[in-house]
Design a protein around this motif. Structure first.
Motif, short mmCIF file in Angstrom:
data_model
loop_
_atom_site.label_atom_id
_atom_site.label_comp_id
_atom_site.label_asym_id
_atom_site.label_seq_id
_atom_site.Cartn_x
_atom_site.Cartn_y
_atom_site.Cartn_z
N THR A 101 0.79 -1.30 0.02
CA THR A 101 0.02 -0.19 -0.02
C THR A 101 0.91 1.41 0.00
OG1 THR A 101 -0.02 0.11 2.24
CG2 THR A 101 -1.76 -1.23 1.29
N GLN A 102 2.26 0.99 -0.04
CA GLN A 102 2.93 2.14 0.06
C GLN A 102 2.82 3.34 -0.98
OE1 GLN A 102 4.85 2.38 2.54
NE2 GLN A 102 6.47 4.24 2.11
N GLY A 103 2.76 4.38 -0.63
CA GLY A 103 2.26 5.39 -1.31
C GLY A 103 0.98 5.88 -1.88
N GLU A 104 0.16 5.09 -1.47
CA GLU A 104 -1.41 5.46 -1.86
C GLU A 104 -2.17 4.59 -0.84
OE1 GLU A 104 -1.74 4.25 -5.82
OE2 GLU A 104 -0.33 2.43 -5.67
N LEU A 105 -2.24 5.20 0.36
CA LEU A 105 -3.00 4.50 1.43
C LEU A 105 -4.52 4.59 1.08
CD1 LEU A 105 -1.55 5.78 4.62
CD2 LEU A 105 -1.05 3.60 3.71
N GLY A 106 -5.17 3.45 1.01
CA GLY A 106 -6.80 3.42 1.02
C GLY A 106 -6.81 2.76 -0.34
N LYS A 107 -6.03 2.94 -1.38
CA LYS A 107 -6.51 2.14 -2.58
C LYS A 107 -6.35 0.70 -2.53
CE LYS A 107 -4.50 2.05 -7.31
NZ LYS A 107 -4.68 0.48 -7.65
N TYR A 108 -5.44 -0.11 -2.29
CA TYR A 108 -5.47 -1.61 -2.30
C TYR A 108 -6.18 -1.84 -1.16
CZ TYR A 108 -1.71 -1.28 -5.56
OH TYR A 108 -0.83 -1.10 -6.70
N GLU A 109 -6.34 -1.47 0.01
CA GLU A 109 -7.03 -1.84 1.06
C GLU A 109 -8.81 -1.83 0.71
OE1 GLU A 109 -4.92 0.66 0.84
OE2 GLU A 109 -4.34 1.01 2.98
#
Length: 724
Positions: free
Chosen positions: A558-566
């Motif tokens: 998820t590094q660099g884009e918290l909330g995307k993959y989660e």
């Protein structure tokens, strides 16, 4: 006649049992403490390893005391000290023994500052002489004995002092401390919250040097929040003002110093280029201090040694990662000053043994599992004791291994969660065992062979009490989502039938390195989920990518884009569940607190086709509003990564709301500021979107006190019943 009587009695018992099984959990019971588990009192091992001490209070006598017990028998041996023996102190809230166990620091009038920090009035008590000494007549922070217990160092008004207990002389070591400008010896807000420590000074083994951190907050922006109090408390709101560095802004300038008490002077230590000093720790050499420094991106950690006799510094070790390096709390210097270290350098968190010059001697543990706790090193048996996920990421086991990495022993590995507390000499350990159906059981074992010495305590009374309630099992399993096997638990409605259609309520936190799916017994929220199951809901929790204990790559994707993959994982999991014959795919809701609130907000805004209802408690709505250390660890700065910040901000997607959204925050939240919710509200208003919201005045990030939790969970329960 006897046969008829027996039959009547049997029918009565069956009927009574059936009625008892139908008892439903209530919110009043949950937040009234009806289901609390019994725990071990906060015990502390004595140096002899055969005895431990516990703080106790005798209400009838009005006596506060610390009592010594035998590990082996569990019986009281003696009273170590009591308030009855003290003139001028009838009650104390906490205590801390000196290293040699000759004296104790006693705290009273303790008040909280932030999450971990407190201040209070403290005394030193000589156990042999039975003499009580006031350390300072004003509230102080972090009083700490010197190794020989002749002195106490502490912080008052952002300056460091030392009280000599022999002659009662007080020496002020620093004088430039000033609120919201200079801090000596304790941490600022962001270090306390994100690096998880408060005391920023350390005695060396000789007791003649005090290493300390100095925080220059002058350039850090102030944050203020209004506190309203209760009716009649004050006429105008009171303003709380403190320094809080938000992502991309200036941090405090942190420097390392060392005060020589014999020469009565301080030296400034040059550590080269760095942004953070997350840990300092003396080696066994009284002149050699270890220091961990990090760059602002937190992807390089340097272990440095400072020779204070020469004021010289050398870097002996460097740990790097493309994403970020975890700060270790487990640095341990052995007798030869070689040291134990934990790292994710091979893709999983493991234990390493290095020489003092930073050369690797041995990797002690390895495998596709994580060391979750390092308990310590026994110099007699030359064994390391640790906890890990060797039996699965949702479980915890306790193990030992030789310093050469051989001879591993399984000490407590029953499927579930095992957690150990060792005696000072590693003769014994108290194991706490629990799983989804077993409340905590406490047992004493020999550390050398895991032989059971005695059972200490269980929670059979709670188990018996719960047997009268309509409860559904918490089923742990895995769900394949986006190419990953994700850990999941599910609670089905009581009286579940595959011929019915049920709404789904999803719980999650989802933050980096976190874990919500674990083989542990019920907590307060679990009882709430049981209450919802009683109302006909399927309650589900899934740990998606970015969560912990499944290796570095799984966590740091998820590094660099918290909330995307989660979010991708929560939405896809909901779609998969929605295809089950017994789930109503049009009635899927989600909730979360803090990071989980950030996720729940994104879920209903970005996936209105999947989620019809969401509750967000104390959510981050833009990482631009959160602190430097946490946010930049995963996102870099907004100046470097504006897209990562804004694409995954719920505020950006406010116009997409098409469902039932409840937004909740504490007005006195010093951590995730209520600003997050207020800006979110404004975005929703301007997008002409209807929603529900609630602010709890003066309540912090935990939103508790008095009836607050009961009120909060009543609000959320009613919202779910009305909208899902």
């Amino acid at each position: 006649m006897p046969k008829i009587s027996t039959l009547i009695a049997f029918l009565f018992l069956v009927t009574t049992a059936a009625q008892a099984q139908e008892k439903k959990i209530s919110l009043e019971e949950i937040w009234g403490g009806a289901f609390q588990t019994k725990g071990m009192q906060s015990l502390q091992s004595l140096n002899n390893g055969q005895e431990y001490i516990v703080q106790e209070y005798d209400r009838q006598k009005g006596e506060m005391k610390v009592v010594v017990y035998s590990y082996k028998t569990g019986k009281k041996v003696r009273t170590l000290f009591s308030s009855i023996d003290m003139r001028g102190l009838n009650f104390f809230q906490n205590f801390e023994l000196s290293d040699d166990e000759s004296k104790v620091i006693l705290g009273t009038e303790i008040e909280a500052i932030f999450r971990r920090s407190t201040r209070g009035i403290f005394y030193a008590y000589d156990l042999e002489k039975k003499e009580l000494q006031l350390i300072d007549d004003e509230p102080i922070q972090e009083p700490t004995f010197s190794p020989d217990a002749t002195k106490v160092a502490y912080v008052k008004n952002n300056n460091i002092y030392v009280r000599n207990l022999s002659n009662n002389k007080k020496t002020q070591l620093t004088s430039d401390g000033k609120k919201n400008e200079i801090i000596n010896g304790v941490t600022d807000w962001v270090y306390e919250e994100e690096f998880a420590f408060v005391r920023a000074f350390q005695w060396n083994s000789a007791g003649n040097q005090l290493a300390y951190l100095r925080f220059d907050e002058t350039e850090v922006t102030e944050f203020s929040m209004d506190l309203f109090g209760s009716y009649g408390q004050f006429l105008y709101p009171q303003q709380e003002v403190f320094k809080y560095p938000k992502a991309g802004d200036d941090n405090a300038k942190v420097s390392l110093h060392c005060f020589d008490l014999e020469q009565n002077k301080s030296i400034d230590v040059d550590l080269g280029e760095y942004e953070y000093i997350p840990r300092i720790k003396w080696t066994n050499n009284a002149n050699l201090l270890s220091v961990q420094t990090m760059n602002r991106h937190q992807n390089e950690l340097h272990l440095q040694l400072v020779d204070v006799s020469k004021n010289s510094t050398s870097t002996i070790f460097k740990d790097t990662d493309e994403a970020y390096v975890e700060v270790t709390d487990y640095l341990t210097f052995l007798a030869d000053n070689s040291f134990i270290w934990t790292s994710e350098k091979d893709g999983w968190n493991h234990i390493y043994h290095y020489s003092l010059d930073g050369q690797l001697k041995n990797q002690l543990t390895s495998g596709n599992w994580e060391v979750t706790k390092y308990y310590g090193y026994d110099k007699e048996s030359k064994r390391i004791f640790y906890q890990s996920t060797e039996s699965g990421s949702v479980n915890r086991g306790v193990y030992s291994i030789q310093l050469n990495g051989k001879g591993k022993q399984n000490l407590a590995t029953e499927p579930g969660t095992n957690s150990a507390s060792f005696s000072a000499d590693f003769t014994y350990f108290i194991n706490t065992f629990q799983n989804t159906i077993t409340p905590p059981i406490y047992s004493l074992y020999l550390a050398k062979n895991a032989k059971l010495v005695r059972k200490i305590k269980d929670n059979q009374k709670l188990e018996k009490k719960l047997s009268r309630y309509a409860l559904s099992p918490k089923e742990i399993s895995q769900l394949e989502v986006n190419g990953e096997m994700l850990n999941m638990w599910m609670i089905k409605p009581t009286g579940f039938s595959e011929d019915k259609k049920y709404p789904v309520f999803m719980s999650q936190y989802s933050g980096p390195g976190s874990q919500s799916v674990a083989n542990t017994f019920l907590g307060a929220n679990d009882y709430w989920y049981q209450l919802l199951a009683n109302q006909g809901y399927v309650v589900v929790c899934i740990d998606g990518r970015g969560t912990g204990y499944k290796g570095r790559d799984f966590k740091k994707v998820t590094q660099g884009e918290l909330g995307k993959y989660e979010l991708e994982d929560q939405a896809e999991a909901a779609k998969i569940l929605g295809k089950y014959d017994w789930i109503d795919q049009d009635r899927i809701g989600i909730w979360g607190w803090s990071y989980g609130g950030f996720m729940a907000s994104n879920a209903i805004l970005q996936h209105p086709d999947v989620f019809s209802t969401a509750i967000a408690v104390a959510p981050v709505t833009s990482w631009r509003f959160y602190d430097t250390i946490y946010t930049e660890r995963y996102m870099k700065t907004p100046q470097e990564n504006a897209k990562g910040y804004d694409d995954n901000s719920p505020i950006t997607h406010a116009s997409q709301l098409d469902g039932n959204y409840l937004l909740i925050h504490g007005g006195g939240d010093d951590n995730v500021h209520v600003q997050n919710t207020m800006i979110m509200i404004e975005a929703l208003v301007q997008a002409n979107k209807q929603f529900d919201w609630r602010v709890y005045p003066d309540k912090n990030h935990g939103i508790y006190g008095g009836n607050t939790r009961l009120h909060l969970y009543t609000l959320m329960t009613n919202f779910i019943l009305e909208n899902l």
